[in-house]
Design a protein around this motif. Structure first.
Motif, mmCIF file in Angstrom:
data_model
loop_
_atom_site.group_PDB
_atom_site.id
_atom_site.type_symbol
_atom_site.label_atom_id
_atom_site.label_comp_id
_atom_site.label_asym_id
_atom_site.label_seq_id
_atom_site.Cartn_x
_atom_site.Cartn_y
_atom_site.Cartn_z
ATOM 1 N N LYS A 1 4.305 -4.361 -3.783
ATOM 2 C CA LYS A 1 5.441 -4.521 -2.886
ATOM 3 C C LYS A 1 5.147 -3.818 -1.566
ATOM 4 O O LYS A 1 4.664 -2.686 -1.551
ATOM 5 C CB LYS A 1 6.678 -3.907 -3.538
ATOM 6 N N VAL A 2 5.458 -4.482 -0.457
ATOM 7 C CA VAL A 2 5.249 -3.897 0.867
ATOM 8 C C VAL A 2 6.340 -2.859 1.113
ATOM 9 O O VAL A 2 7.523 -3.158 1.005
ATOM 10 C CB VAL A 2 5.286 -4.981 1.966
ATOM 11 N N VAL A 3 5.938 -1.633 1.421
ATOM 12 C CA VAL A 3 6.909 -0.572 1.675
ATOM 13 C C VAL A 3 6.927 -0.150 3.137
ATOM 14 O O VAL A 3 7.867 0.506 3.580
ATOM 15 C CB VAL A 3 6.661 0.660 0.780
ATOM 16 N N GLU B 1 2.683 -0.740 -2.295
ATOM 17 C CA GLU B 1 2.760 0.067 -3.508
ATOM 18 C C GLU B 1 2.465 -0.814 -4.711
ATOM 19 O O GLU B 1 3.084 -1.856 -4.891
ATOM 20 C CB GLU B 1 4.152 0.680 -3.672
ATOM 21 N N VAL B 2 1.522 -0.372 -5.525
ATOM 22 C CA VAL B 2 1.137 -1.104 -6.727
ATOM 23 C C VAL B 2 1.495 -0.246 -7.936
ATOM 24 O O VAL B 2 1.088 0.915 -8.019
ATOM 25 C CB VAL B 2 -0.372 -1.428 -6.720
ATOM 26 N N ASP B 3 2.280 -0.816 -8.853
ATOM 27 C CA ASP B 3 2.667 -0.118 -10.077
ATOM 28 C C ASP B 3 1.747 -0.544 -11.213
ATOM 29 O O ASP B 3 1.477 -1.735 -11.388
ATOM 30 C CB ASP B 3 4.110 -0.449 -10.459
ATOM 31 N N ARG B 4 1.288 0.438 -11.965
ATOM 32 C CA ARG B 4 0.493 0.174 -13.162
ATOM 33 C C ARG B 4 1.125 0.940 -14.314
ATOM 34 O O ARG B 4 1.612 2.050 -14.134
ATOM 35 C CB ARG B 4 -0.944 0.656 -12.985
ATOM 36 N N MET C 1 6.748 -9.271 -1.870
ATOM 37 C CA MET C 1 5.771 -9.133 -2.945
ATOM 38 C C MET C 1 4.499 -9.838 -2.487
ATOM 39 O O MET C 1 4.543 -11.004 -2.091
ATOM 40 C CB MET C 1 6.284 -9.767 -4.239
ATOM 41 N N VAL C 2 3.379 -9.120 -2.521
ATOM 42 C CA VAL C 2 2.130 -9.656 -1.988
ATOM 43 C C VAL C 2 0.998 -9.456 -2.986
ATOM 44 O O VAL C 2 1.066 -8.611 -3.875
ATOM 45 C CB VAL C 2 1.756 -8.990 -0.647
ATOM 46 N N VAL D 1 1.156 -13.946 0.278
ATOM 47 C CA VAL D 1 2.531 -13.470 0.157
ATOM 48 C C VAL D 1 3.170 -14.260 -0.979
ATOM 49 O O VAL D 1 3.318 -15.476 -0.894
ATOM 50 C CB VAL D 1 3.313 -13.655 1.472
ATOM 51 N N LEU D 2 3.528 -13.569 -2.057
ATOM 52 C CA LEU D 2 4.069 -14.245 -3.236
ATOM 53 C C LEU D 2 5.544 -14.583 -3.073
ATOM 54 O O LEU D 2 5.974 -15.685 -3.401
ATOM 55 C CB LEU D 2 3.862 -13.373 -4.476
ATOM 56 N N SER D 3 6.337 -13.635 -2.600
ATOM 57 C CA SER D 3 7.750 -13.896 -2.338
ATOM 58 C C SER D 3 8.200 -12.996 -1.201
ATOM 59 O O SER D 3 7.747 -11.863 -1.077
ATOM 60 C CB SER D 3 8.598 -13.648 -3.584
#
Length: 95
Positions: A15-17, A29-32, A63-64, A83-85
């Motif tokens: 997600k672009v922050v 930011e990438v969540d794992r 969301m990218v 760009v996904l959404s």
């Protein structure tokens, strides 16, 4: 290096922050989710990546998908792949 190895690059979704604070750079930011080795509980790890956005199309809350690339600067090692959404799509779904 063969052509097959060149296309075998790491891709991440996040997600672009932060956007438009620096030219052609966004922060994603990438969540794992990882599992604790001893106790087995899952927990979230968040990492922030500086990403090159040549066309400056990504906005905050988009969301990218990002792709690994050669080092472009001291901190930029990824570029915007897709760009996904968009943020407006997410707001419409929430309503």
């Amino acid at each position: 290096m063969t052509f097959e190895n060149r296309n075998n690059r790491k891709t991440l979704t996040g997600k672009v922050v932060s956007a438009q604070k620096t030219q052609k750079t966004i922060i994603v930011e990438v969540d794992r989710y990882k599992k604790h080795l001893l106790y087995g509980k899952r927990f979230k790890k968040t990492k922030r990546y500086a990403v090159h956005d040549e066309a400056q199309v990504a906005k905050v809350n988009d969301m990218v998908m990002i792709m690994e690339t050669r080092p472009l600067s001291k901190t930029k090692h990824f570029r915007l792949y897709q760009v996904l959404s968009t943020a407006s799509d997410v707001e419409k779904e929430a309503k």
